[in-house]
Scaffold this active site. Structure first.
Site, PDB file in Angstrom:
ATOM      1  N   GLY A  11      -9.638  10.526  -6.690  1.00  0.00           N
ATOM      2  CA  GLY A  11      -9.969   9.326  -5.915  1.00  0.00           C
ATOM      3  C   GLY A  11     -10.913   9.685  -4.777  1.00  0.00           C
ATOM      4  O   GLY A  11     -10.686  10.681  -4.083  1.00  0.00           O
ATOM      5  N   ILE A 126      -6.903  10.091   0.516  1.00  0.00           N
ATOM      6  CA  ILE A 126      -6.365   9.125   1.480  1.00  0.00           C
ATOM      7  C   ILE A 126      -4.836   9.119   1.450  1.00  0.00           C
ATOM      8  O   ILE A 126      -4.200   8.536   2.329  1.00  0.00           O
ATOM      9  CB  ILE A 126      -6.886   7.681   1.233  1.00  0.00           C
ATOM     10  CG1 ILE A 126      -6.357   7.119  -0.089  1.00  0.00           C
ATOM     11  CG2 ILE A 126      -8.404   7.612   1.317  1.00  0.00           C
ATOM     12  CD1 ILE A 126      -6.393   5.603  -0.144  1.00  0.00           C
ATOM     13  N   ASP A 127      -4.241   9.749   0.432  1.00  0.00           N
ATOM     14  CA  ASP A 127      -2.782   9.686   0.284  1.00  0.00           C
ATOM     15  C   ASP A 127      -2.039  10.587   1.277  1.00  0.00           C
ATOM     16  O   ASP A 127      -0.847  10.402   1.503  1.00  0.00           O
ATOM     17  CB  ASP A 127      -2.372  10.096  -1.141  1.00  0.00           C
ATOM     18  CG  ASP A 127      -2.962   9.171  -2.198  1.00  0.00           C
ATOM     19  OD1 ASP A 127      -3.289   8.017  -1.855  1.00  0.00           O
ATOM     20  OD2 ASP A 127      -3.104   9.611  -3.351  1.00  0.00           O
ATOM     21  N   ARG A 171      -0.068   6.645  -3.710  1.00  0.00           N
ATOM     22  CA  ARG A 171       0.542   7.247  -4.903  1.00  0.00           C
ATOM     23  C   ARG A 171       2.050   7.428  -4.673  1.00  0.00           C
ATOM     24  O   ARG A 171       2.699   6.467  -4.291  1.00  0.00           O
ATOM     25  CB  ARG A 171      -0.139   8.582  -5.205  1.00  0.00           C
ATOM     26  CG  ARG A 171      -0.176   8.940  -6.670  1.00  0.00           C
ATOM     27  CD  ARG A 171      -0.935  10.209  -6.878  1.00  0.00           C
ATOM     28  NE  ARG A 171      -2.354   9.968  -6.913  1.00  0.00           N
ATOM     29  CZ  ARG A 171      -3.031   9.526  -7.977  1.00  0.00           C
ATOM     30  NH1 ARG A 171      -2.394   9.299  -9.095  1.00  0.00           N
ATOM     31  NH2 ARG A 171      -4.321   9.330  -7.939  1.00  0.00           N
ATOM     32  N   ALA A 186       4.739  -3.445  12.090  1.00  0.00           N
ATOM     33  CA  ALA A 186       5.394  -4.195  11.008  1.00  0.00           C
ATOM     34  C   ALA A 186       6.904  -4.263  11.233  1.00  0.00           C
ATOM     35  O   ALA A 186       7.477  -3.424  11.930  1.00  0.00           O
ATOM     36  CB  ALA A 186       5.091  -3.534   9.673  1.00  0.00           C
ATOM     37  N   ARG A 211      16.296 -14.742  14.398  1.00  0.00           N
ATOM     38  CA  ARG A 211      16.032 -14.311  15.787  1.00  0.00           C
ATOM     39  C   ARG A 211      14.837 -15.055  16.383  1.00  0.00           C
ATOM     40  O   ARG A 211      14.441 -14.830  17.510  1.00  0.00           O
ATOM     41  CB  ARG A 211      15.754 -12.803  15.844  1.00  0.00           C
ATOM     42  CG  ARG A 211      16.979 -11.933  15.627  1.00  0.00           C
ATOM     43  CD  ARG A 211      16.799 -10.536  16.228  1.00  0.00           C
ATOM     44  NE  ARG A 211      15.604  -9.845  15.767  1.00  0.00           N
ATOM     45  CZ  ARG A 211      15.519  -9.144  14.628  1.00  0.00           C
ATOM     46  NH1 ARG A 211      16.569  -9.051  13.835  1.00  0.00           N
ATOM     47  NH2 ARG A 211      14.398  -8.548  14.281  1.00  0.00           N
ATOM     48  N   ARG A 256      -9.934   2.566   0.291  1.00  0.00           N
ATOM     49  CA  ARG A 256     -10.675   3.794  -0.034  1.00  0.00           C
ATOM     50  C   ARG A 256     -12.147   3.696   0.297  1.00  0.00           C
ATOM     51  O   ARG A 256     -12.853   4.704   0.352  1.00  0.00           O
ATOM     52  CB  ARG A 256     -10.498   4.108  -1.516  1.00  0.00           C
ATOM     53  CG  ARG A 256      -9.378   5.050  -1.728  1.00  0.00           C
ATOM     54  CD  ARG A 256      -9.267   5.776  -2.998  1.00  0.00           C
ATOM     55  NE  ARG A 256     -10.210   5.598  -4.043  1.00  0.00           N
ATOM     56  CZ  ARG A 256      -9.882   5.594  -5.322  1.00  0.00           C
ATOM     57  NH1 ARG A 256      -8.616   5.684  -5.684  1.00  0.00           N
ATOM     58  NH2 ARG A 256     -10.795   5.487  -6.249  1.00  0.00           N
TER      59      ARG A 256
HETATM   60  O1  F6P Z   1      -5.250   9.181  -4.845  1.00  0.00           O
HETATM   61  C1  F6P Z   1      -5.925   8.147  -4.234  1.00  0.00           C
HETATM   62  C2  F6P Z   1      -5.539   6.825  -4.840  1.00  0.00           C
HETATM   63  O2  F6P Z   1      -6.277   5.817  -4.183  1.00  0.00           O
HETATM   64  C3  F6P Z   1      -4.045   6.497  -4.814  1.00  0.00           C
HETATM   65  O3  F6P Z   1      -3.625   6.045  -3.558  1.00  0.00           O
HETATM   66  C4  F6P Z   1      -3.956   5.459  -5.908  1.00  0.00           C
HETATM   67  O4  F6P Z   1      -2.666   5.439  -6.470  1.00  0.00           O
HETATM   68  C5  F6P Z   1      -4.953   5.951  -6.912  1.00  0.00           C
HETATM   69  O5  F6P Z   1      -5.871   6.787  -6.212  1.00  0.00           O
HETATM   70  C6  F6P Z   1      -5.732   4.858  -7.600  1.00  0.00           C
HETATM   71  O6  F6P Z   1      -6.525   5.446  -8.561  1.00  0.00           O
HETATM   72  P1  F6P Z   1      -7.721   4.702  -9.300  1.00  0.00           P
HETATM   73  O7  F6P Z   1      -8.839   4.537  -8.310  1.00  0.00           O
HETATM   74  O8  F6P Z   1      -8.076   5.631 -10.403  1.00  0.00           O
HETATM   75  O9  F6P Z   1      -7.189   3.386  -9.736  1.00  0.00           O
END
Ligand code: F6P
Length: 323
Positions: A11, A126-127, A171, A186, A211, A256
């Protein structure tokens, strides 16, 4: 070494271009030529190499994505694929390789190292799921992007007295979700590392409603057993009990893309430079990344194949803050 190659794999992550630029320019400063590999390991196997110069990487430091292209390559998981990749590099006079990518990409890199090819890595995903490092390339930008979305969602959620399930990437790792939830204020966070009972989430939403809260935001990691879709499906029969109306937003690939933050530009630049220096000083099989307030190198053997855990204190803090 007279010629090295650089590739981006898996990714993409904001800041990869800064790392590529740094590799090319630091190598050039040492009189070493850099070949750019198109589309990750697929390009390595196919011999898709393009010479890169200090000029050809001009103006890319602020660009999102990767100018080299990226891909996931099942063929590289086979020994035959890797042998072909090494043969291609040797045929093109390439003596060392820099791999910019996350866990899967660095597993491939370690395989090349074990086969005796000189490699270095840049910790990029990014994970933030790479063991050993505090923060990988792209995380800062992705987090800021997710936060901006969360802030926007909160304002409309508040106007309509709604609850939102906001799904973020990551992921199998809940880091992005946890940090987005804390920094975005949040009400709840759901991560893969902690078993979550959706009925309990529903109960807490109901309590927040009672609340007098004008909205409730649950940040859900995509890798959680109850991701946003499954959680919403579970709620569907009891929606009237939540108090709030419910909406779901999956942030997806928005996280991303986009311009890298100052931090990711610096991290990419410093890590790319270190990767080249590792190769040129003969320290093969290391990966550069952010650790304890600076860029450091760790052996790929120590990084690959281990699971990064979430800090339990930060998880606990997220619960305390959501009042
Ligand atoms: O590993 C980076 C990531 O953006 C994960 O967060 C996500 O699960 C995966 O890649 C998505 O992959 P793709 O872009 O192949 O759908």
């Amino acid at each position: 070494m007279k010629r090295i190659a650089v590739l981006t794999s898996g990714g993409d992550a904001p800041g990869m271009n800064a790392a590529i630029r740094s590799v090319v320019r630091v190598a050039a400063a040492h009189g070493v030529e850099t070949m750019g590999v198109q589309q990750g390991y697929a390009g390595l196997i196919a011999g898709a190499f393009t010479p890169m110069t200090v000029r050809s990487v001009g103006g890319i430091i602020g660009m999102g994505g990767t100018v080299l292209g990226s891909a996931r390559c099942p063929e590289f998981r086979t020994e035959q694929g890797r042998r072909q990749a090494i043969a291609q590099m040797q045929a093109h006079g390439i003596e060392g390789l820099v791999v910019i990518g996350g866990g899967g990409s660095q597993t491939g890199n370690l395989m090349l190292h074990r086969m005796g090819f000189p490699v270095a890595g840049v910790a990029s995903t990014i994970d933030n799921d790479l063991y050993g490092f505090d923060q990988t390339l792209g995380v800062d930008t992705a987090l800021n992007t997710a936060l901006e979305s969360l802030d926007r969602i909160r304002s409309t959620a508040s106007s309509h007295h709604r609850a939102f399930l906001v799904e973020v990437m990551g992921r199998d790792c809940g880091y992005l979700a946890l940090m987005t939830a804390i920094a975005g204020g949040a009400e709840q966070v759901v991560v893969p590392e902690v078993e979550t009972n959706p009925d309990e989430v529903a109960r807490e939403l109901r309590q927040a409603y009672e609340r007098g809260k004008s909205h409730a935001i649950v940040v859900v990691a995509e890798g959680a057993r109850y991701n946003a879709e499954r959680m919403a499906a579970h709620f569907r029969e009891h929606l009237d009990q939540l108090g709030f109306e419910l909406r779901v937003t999956v942030l997806g690939h928005v996280q991303r893309g986009g311009t890298p933050t100052a931090f990711d530009r610096m991290l990419g630049t410093l890590s790319g430079a270190m990767a080249v220096e590792l190769l040129l000083s003969g320290r093969y099989g290391y990966i550069a990344g952010w650790l304890a307030g600076k860029v450091q190198a760790l052996p790929l053997e120590e990084v690959v194949g281990h699971k990064r855990e979430l800090d339990p204190k930060v998880l606990q803090l997220a619960e305390v803050l959501a009042q």
